[in-house]
Design a protein around this motif. Sequence first.
Motif, mmCIF file in Angstrom:
data_model
loop_
_atom_site.group_PDB
_atom_site.id
_atom_site.type_symbol
_atom_site.label_atom_id
_atom_site.label_comp_id
_atom_site.label_asym_id
_atom_site.label_seq_id
_atom_site.Cartn_x
_atom_site.Cartn_y
_atom_site.Cartn_z
ATOM 1 N N ALA A 151 43.824 43.432 48.431
ATOM 2 C CA ALA A 151 42.679 42.569 48.727
ATOM 3 C C ALA A 151 42.184 42.793 50.159
ATOM 4 N N GLU A 152 43.120 43.022 51.086
ATOM 5 C CA GLU A 152 42.709 43.287 52.478
ATOM 6 C C GLU A 152 41.963 44.616 52.589
ATOM 7 N N GLU A 153 42.418 45.610 51.847
ATOM 8 C CA GLU A 153 41.779 46.928 51.914
ATOM 9 C C GLU A 153 40.371 46.896 51.314
ATOM 10 N N HIS A 154 40.218 46.179 50.182
ATOM 11 C CA HIS A 154 38.958 46.282 49.446
ATOM 12 C C HIS A 154 38.022 45.101 49.672
ATOM 13 N N LYS A 155 38.449 44.137 50.501
ATOM 14 C CA LYS A 155 37.620 42.969 50.813
ATOM 15 C C LYS A 155 37.248 42.154 49.562
ATOM 16 N N ASP A 156 36.122 42.433 48.916
ATOM 17 C CA ASP A 156 35.753 41.640 47.744
ATOM 18 C C ASP A 156 36.480 42.160 46.515
ATOM 19 N N VAL A 157 37.288 41.296 45.936
ATOM 20 C CA VAL A 157 38.171 41.698 44.848
ATOM 21 C C VAL A 157 38.036 40.677 43.727
ATOM 22 N N VAL A 158 38.089 41.170 42.485
ATOM 23 C CA VAL A 158 38.112 40.240 41.362
ATOM 24 C C VAL A 158 39.494 40.263 40.727
ATOM 25 N N VAL A 159 39.863 39.139 40.125
ATOM 26 C CA VAL A 159 41.108 39.057 39.375
ATOM 27 C C VAL A 159 40.737 38.815 37.913
ATOM 28 N N LYS A 160 41.416 39.520 37.013
ATOM 29 C CA LYS A 160 41.108 39.469 35.582
ATOM 30 C C LYS A 160 42.386 39.332 34.784
ATOM 31 N N SER A 161 42.234 39.055 33.499
ATOM 32 C CA SER A 161 43.356 39.143 32.560
ATOM 33 C C SER A 161 43.353 40.546 31.957
ATOM 34 N N ALA A 162 44.549 41.134 31.813
ATOM 35 C CA ALA A 162 44.629 42.458 31.192
ATOM 36 C C ALA A 162 44.600 42.359 29.672
ATOM 37 N N SER A 163 45.195 41.279 29.146
ATOM 38 C CA SER A 163 45.380 41.202 27.693
ATOM 39 C C SER A 163 44.371 40.288 27.009
ATOM 40 N N GLY A 164 43.492 39.653 27.788
ATOM 41 C CA GLY A 164 42.518 38.741 27.175
ATOM 42 C C GLY A 164 43.039 37.320 27.116
ATOM 43 N N PRO A 165 42.363 36.469 26.331
ATOM 44 C CA PRO A 165 42.757 35.058 26.259
ATOM 45 C C PRO A 165 44.183 34.918 25.728
ATOM 46 N N PRO A 166 44.883 33.838 26.142
ATOM 47 C CA PRO A 166 46.254 33.613 25.672
ATOM 48 C C PRO A 166 46.317 33.540 24.152
#
Lengths: 317, 317
Positions: A151-166
């Motif tokens: 996150a420090e290297e890329h500044k604007d970062v998104v977080v996602k789910s890899a597998s989709g909804p639970p």
Amino acid sequence: MTVLILTSEEDVTADMVVAALHSLGTPVLRLNPADLPGKAVLSADYAHGDFTGHLSVNGHVLSMGGLRSVWVRRPGEPAAHAPEPSPWLTAETRQALYGMLYSATARWMNHPRDAERARLKPWQLRVAHLSGFAVPPTVFTTSPRLAREFAEEHKDVVVKSASGPPPEEPGTALPTTLIGADADFSAVAAGPALLQRYVPKRADIRLTCVGTQLFAARKTAEPGQVDGRYGDTGHPWQPVSVPGRIAVAVREYVVLASLAYAAFDFAEDEDGVWWFLECNQGGQFGFVELETGQPVSEAVARWLSQVPAHLRPAGRR
Amino acid sequence: MTVLILTSEEDVTADMVVAALHSLGTPVLRLNPADLPGKAVLSADYAHGDFTGHLSVNGHVLSMGGLRSVWVRRPGEPAAHAPEPSPWLTAETRQALYGMLYSATARWMNHPRDAERARLKPWQLRVAHLSGFAVPPTVFTTSPRLAREFAEEHKDVVVKSASGPPPEEPGTALPTTLIGADADFSAVAAGPALLQRYVPKRADIRLTCVGTQLFAARKTAEPGQVDGRYGDTGHPWQPVSVPGRIAVAVREYVVLASLAYAAFDFAEDEDGVWWFLECNQGGQFGFVELETGQPVSEAVARWLSQVPAHLRPAGRR
């Protein structure tokens, strides 16, 4: 030669393809594996070095010798509708059904073993790189320190789910979320995080690949919009032509992944670059077809109906 | 270059292979996917067209660039040992772990996608036919009428489970059982049956294939014995040489099925013919090694350690 569609009963997208198959005059059998055994009957005979098999649903019989293709749309769990369902009955019925289908010579859209691999997000990114797509830097990690460094290297970062909804709450929305380097990354130790450099986008792109046919659609994004799947921007999906290098990369990707059908999601940035976000081997196409008029279901029906060149009568090659 | 073993903690067979790897001087990392995240830490970075990744367990770090091979022995469910396990955490962790491993260049024994297909019994019989084995006539059916017709045609018939013991009661014994044409086949409609012509046998054969190495063992059967897995006959497993046409068929089979490891079960009849019964891609070899002294675990260790010819330094090819 018949097309077999594995799907559940209520499936509007399958209905569209069935209608297109009827127009082409291609026989089709629709089976929900949940109805086997019960509404459906199966028999596969391995004797004297040969194999014969058939499947019958509501009195319609499909012999494995007459099977042209299998469309794996939204199949239910085998034996799920049995009067006394059990994990063991499901396992035995899966063996009988898929074991018989794998024994036949047929085209698959998509073969379950290719579909299973194609669902793995990290593998998707590797194949996307190898295929020549622009891919935003991405990390999958269970290390809070490495997540913070990313996150420090890329500044604007998104977080996602890899597998989709639970799987335990399939209706849950897990929107892609923008975070900063000052976020608390300690929870990463408890579950792997997917962090990706944020691509400021001016449009979402959905590219549907059916065999060698490509259908791309574009939807203008609102400035600052992160996840186009949630919230209506008011902009419609509109057909857009596919840049040459994207067409080449898509071809590479589906060959490496052995996919007959694939739905690609891209973010178009301010410079017009299409950034690879993901490739969904079972992605929906109904909404694109309805908004753009692109004949995706007809293309699916034609692919399923098609006789491979080497099996066509000589005069028709 | 390191060997990664995916298995649960208590696994004597894995211990045997780890000891053999130590003798060969091959570094090895053992991971139970159930311990991820937690005891194990994972990070995979996809950036600038490249991929790096690492896995660390108890302070031992394995980089994906240094991964020689993966032995899928008895892996636990990803994240099963997490303080708050859930299907979603398992799905996310599976994505991260297997997505990273699939992205690496490694030899697999066996690759999960090949293992998954190889478990399908009807497909096994088809591949066995194509490979040139003698296969007893077999039917998988949910039709009581076809089950009865099969039993009438073949007289002595056995009924088996296709998928093994029930997943809900893994300790349950489901012995292969001899039945006659006068049996009641009505229950076949409620769950698919596997019926096979009975092979009167004088011995059970277990053939273990590791890469291109074959180890066959033979155990004399009691007259009339149907299922050699249950009940001790008093006869030991003894090494036996592999007939030439069986060796050719085994080679065909493992190539068609893309298997690096496979355990074949045969019934040897009164004429000495080896009838193909099944091929278990994850079959045990500890009991054969202990009784026969055949160095199967060493062969597994050597296969896992081996550098493919095209990657060896030029002078050593």
